[in-house]
Design a protein around this motif. Structure first.
Motif, PDB file in Angstrom:
ATOM      1  N   LEU A  51       7.234  -9.459  -9.188  1.00 55.30           N
ATOM      2  CA  LEU A  51       7.636 -10.488 -10.150  1.00 55.30           C
ATOM      3  C   LEU A  51       7.521 -10.014 -11.597  1.00 55.30           C
ATOM      4  O   LEU A  51       8.398 -10.294 -12.419  1.00 55.30           O
ATOM      5  CB  LEU A  51       6.769 -11.740  -9.956  1.00 55.30           C
ATOM      6  N   GLU A  52       6.450  -9.270 -11.921  1.00 60.09           N
ATOM      7  CA  GLU A  52       6.084  -9.053 -13.319  1.00 60.09           C
ATOM      8  C   GLU A  52       6.423  -7.679 -13.888  1.00 60.09           C
ATOM      9  O   GLU A  52       6.579  -7.547 -15.115  1.00 60.09           O
ATOM     10  CB  GLU A  52       4.583  -9.292 -13.506  1.00 60.09           C
ATOM     11  N   LEU A  53       6.507  -6.643 -13.058  1.00 56.04           N
ATOM     12  CA  LEU A  53       6.658  -5.292 -13.610  1.00 56.04           C
ATOM     13  C   LEU A  53       8.108  -5.005 -13.999  1.00 56.04           C
ATOM     14  O   LEU A  53       9.021  -5.153 -13.188  1.00 56.04           O
ATOM     15  CB  LEU A  53       6.161  -4.254 -12.600  1.00 56.04           C
ATOM     16  N   ARG A  54       8.306  -4.561 -15.205  1.00 54.86           N
ATOM     17  CA  ARG A  54       9.649  -4.274 -15.718  1.00 54.86           C
ATOM     18  C   ARG A  54      10.090  -2.835 -15.455  1.00 54.86           C
ATOM     19  O   ARG A  54      11.284  -2.557 -15.370  1.00 54.86           O
ATOM     20  CB  ARG A  54       9.712  -4.533 -17.224  1.00 54.86           C
ATOM     21  N   LEU A 147       5.864  -0.572   3.832  1.00 55.07           N
ATOM     22  CA  LEU A 147       6.853  -1.646   3.878  1.00 55.07           C
ATOM     23  C   LEU A 147       7.482  -1.800   2.503  1.00 55.07           C
ATOM     24  O   LEU A 147       6.769  -1.912   1.498  1.00 55.07           O
ATOM     25  CB  LEU A 147       6.202  -2.969   4.292  1.00 55.07           C
ATOM     26  N   ASP A 148       8.803  -1.792   2.447  1.00 50.68           N
ATOM     27  CA  ASP A 148       9.508  -2.066   1.203  1.00 50.68           C
ATOM     28  C   ASP A 148       9.507  -3.572   0.996  1.00 50.68           C
ATOM     29  O   ASP A 148      10.223  -4.307   1.667  1.00 50.68           O
ATOM     30  CB  ASP A 148      10.939  -1.529   1.277  1.00 50.68           C
ATOM     31  N   THR A 149       8.682  -4.033   0.067  1.00 48.75           N
ATOM     32  CA  THR A 149       8.537  -5.472  -0.145  1.00 48.75           C
ATOM     33  C   THR A 149       9.564  -6.027  -1.129  1.00 48.75           C
ATOM     34  O   THR A 149       9.619  -7.238  -1.354  1.00 48.75           O
ATOM     35  CB  THR A 149       7.129  -5.806  -0.679  1.00 48.75           C
ATOM     36  N   THR A 150      10.394  -5.145  -1.700  1.00 49.13           N
ATOM     37  CA  THR A 150      11.285  -5.550  -2.788  1.00 49.13           C
ATOM     38  C   THR A 150      12.655  -5.998  -2.305  1.00 49.13           C
ATOM     39  O   THR A 150      13.156  -7.042  -2.711  1.00 49.13           O
ATOM     40  CB  THR A 150      11.442  -4.390  -3.791  1.00 49.13           C
ATOM     41  N   GLY A 151      13.291  -5.203  -1.437  1.00 45.55           N
ATOM     42  CA  GLY A 151      14.684  -5.474  -1.069  1.00 45.55           C
ATOM     43  C   GLY A 151      15.603  -4.798  -2.062  1.00 45.55           C
ATOM     44  O   GLY A 151      15.480  -3.601  -2.318  1.00 45.55           O
ATOM     45  N   GLU A 152      16.534  -5.550  -2.640  1.00 45.05           N
ATOM     46  CA  GLU A 152      17.375  -4.981  -3.694  1.00 45.05           C
ATOM     47  C   GLU A 152      16.494  -4.462  -4.824  1.00 45.05           C
ATOM     48  O   GLU A 152      15.505  -5.092  -5.185  1.00 45.05           O
ATOM     49  CB  GLU A 152      18.343  -6.028  -4.243  1.00 45.05           C
ATOM     50  N   ALA A 153      16.862  -3.298  -5.367  1.00 48.94           N
ATOM     51  CA  ALA A 153      16.036  -2.663  -6.392  1.00 48.94           C
ATOM     52  C   ALA A 153      15.742  -3.611  -7.552  1.00 48.94           C
ATOM     53  O   ALA A 153      16.538  -4.495  -7.880  1.00 48.94           O
ATOM     54  CB  ALA A 153      16.726  -1.403  -6.907  1.00 48.94           C
ATOM     55  N   LEU A 154      14.586  -3.420  -8.182  1.00 53.40           N
ATOM     56  CA  LEU A 154      14.101  -4.363  -9.184  1.00 53.40           C
ATOM     57  C   LEU A 154      14.911  -4.373 -10.475  1.00 53.40           C
ATOM     58  O   LEU A 154      14.751  -5.291 -11.288  1.00 53.40           O
ATOM     59  CB  LEU A 154      12.630  -4.074  -9.498  1.00 53.40           C
ATOM     60  N   HIS A 155      15.774  -3.369 -10.680  1.00 52.49           N
ATOM     61  CA  HIS A 155      16.610  -3.442 -11.887  1.00 52.49           C
ATOM     62  C   HIS A 155      17.633  -4.581 -11.780  1.00 52.49           C
ATOM     63  O   HIS A 155      18.181  -5.022 -12.788  1.00 52.49           O
ATOM     64  CB  HIS A 155      17.318  -2.112 -12.154  1.00 52.49           C
ATOM     65  N   PRO A 211      10.358 -10.604 -15.352  1.00 46.98           N
ATOM     66  CA  PRO A 211      11.686 -10.063 -15.041  1.00 46.98           C
ATOM     67  C   PRO A 211      12.243 -10.519 -13.703  1.00 46.98           C
ATOM     68  O   PRO A 211      13.448 -10.603 -13.531  1.00 46.98           O
ATOM     69  CB  PRO A 211      11.466  -8.549 -15.059  1.00 46.98           C
ATOM     70  N   GLY A 212      11.374 -10.836 -12.742  1.00 50.36           N
ATOM     71  CA  GLY A 212      11.857 -11.220 -11.418  1.00 50.36           C
ATOM     72  C   GLY A 212      11.939 -12.720 -11.193  1.00 50.36           C
ATOM     73  O   GLY A 212      12.044 -13.175 -10.046  1.00 50.36           O
ATOM     74  N   ARG A 213      11.958 -13.492 -12.261  1.00 53.01           N
ATOM     75  CA  ARG A 213      11.823 -14.948 -12.132  1.00 53.01           C
ATOM     76  C   ARG A 213      13.012 -15.619 -11.476  1.00 53.01           C
ATOM     77  O   ARG A 213      12.879 -16.720 -10.938  1.00 53.01           O
ATOM     78  CB  ARG A 213      11.592 -15.560 -13.519  1.00 53.01           C
ATOM     79  N   THR A 214      14.205 -14.999 -11.505  1.00 54.57           N
ATOM     80  CA  THR A 214      15.386 -15.678 -10.969  1.00 54.57           C
ATOM     81  C   THR A 214      15.979 -14.968  -9.751  1.00 54.57           C
ATOM     82  O   THR A 214      17.134 -15.181  -9.416  1.00 54.57           O
ATOM     83  CB  THR A 214      16.479 -15.810 -12.054  1.00 54.57           C
TER      84      THR A 214
END
Length: 219
Positions: A51-54, A147-155, A211-214
């Motif tokens: 959620l928080e790391l840019r 485990l990849d907890t992200t899915g689509e890359a965080l950018h 950055p991940g709020r939406t």
């Protein structure tokens, strides 16, 4: 699993920026290495990192490791691994394997053995299109399970409606701003505005927005 190693992935060369961000956000024991930063924590830290790391590209939860020197040994130890402590049988997953400097050099054969072990030992559904990804790294004969907890890359922040033909990734823009010493209080001038990636990241930093709020995540 109360506490485990969490690996924050970033583009090579931007590890120092991600390390500084992880320290600023209060994550435990951040250590930079080639291609990312390692921290420690539990699932709340995994969620918060997404959620928080840019500057991070993705967040990997390292759920275990073991040594394996040939495919039969990999098969045996994969069957013995306590997958049920982390995974649920009703949630499909895919397996991705990389191998480097190891006696098990065929990544495809290794993936097959692990997929079979998952099906036979715990009844998991393995699907190449599943959103949940088990990343297996075999290096120096050590098998590391993440485990990849992200899915689509965080950018992919989830709130930008239009982009240019070759947009700068948001994670890189955030890292560049950090490397410039930007903390949200200075004016920002971007002569290469394009689709506005750098000014948007700067504005969000100044406003204190996550950055991940939406967007959604694989976890």
């Amino acid at each position: 699993m109360d506490e485990f190693e969490i690996y924050l992935v970033c583009p090579p060369g931007l590890e120092t920026a991600l390390l500084a961000e992880a320290q600023e956000k209060g994550f435990a024991d951040p250590t930079a290495n080639n291609g990312g930063v390692t921290i420690r924590g539990g699932w709340p830290e995994v969620w918060r990192a997404n959620l928080e790391l840019r500057c991070a590209t993705r967040v990997l939860a390292r759920i275990g490791s073991f040594m394996a020197f040939h495919l039969a040994q990999l098969d045996k130890r994969a069957r013995r691994f306590e997958w049920g402590k982390v995974l649920r049988a009703e949630v499909p997953l895919q397996v991705q394997v990389t191998s480097r400097k190891s006696k098990i050099y065929h990544a495809g054969a290794a993936a097959q053995r692990i997929e079979t072990a998952l099906r036979d030992s715990h009844g998991f559904t393995v699907d190449a299109a599943a959103e949940l990804v088990l990343k297996v790294r075999i290096e120096d004969n050590r098998v590391t399970l993440s485990l990849d907890t992200t899915g689509e890359a965080l950018h992919k922040r989830g709130h930008k409606q239009a982009v240019g033909k070759a947009p700068l990734r948001e994670t890189m823009a955030a890292a560049f701003l950090r490397q410039c010493g930007y903390d949200g209080r200075e004016p920002v001038v971007d002569p290469m505005c394009g689709s506005g990636t750098i000014p948007i990241e700067a504005a969000e930093i100044a406003a204190g927005l996550a950055p991940g709020r939406t967007r959604e995540f694989a976890f």
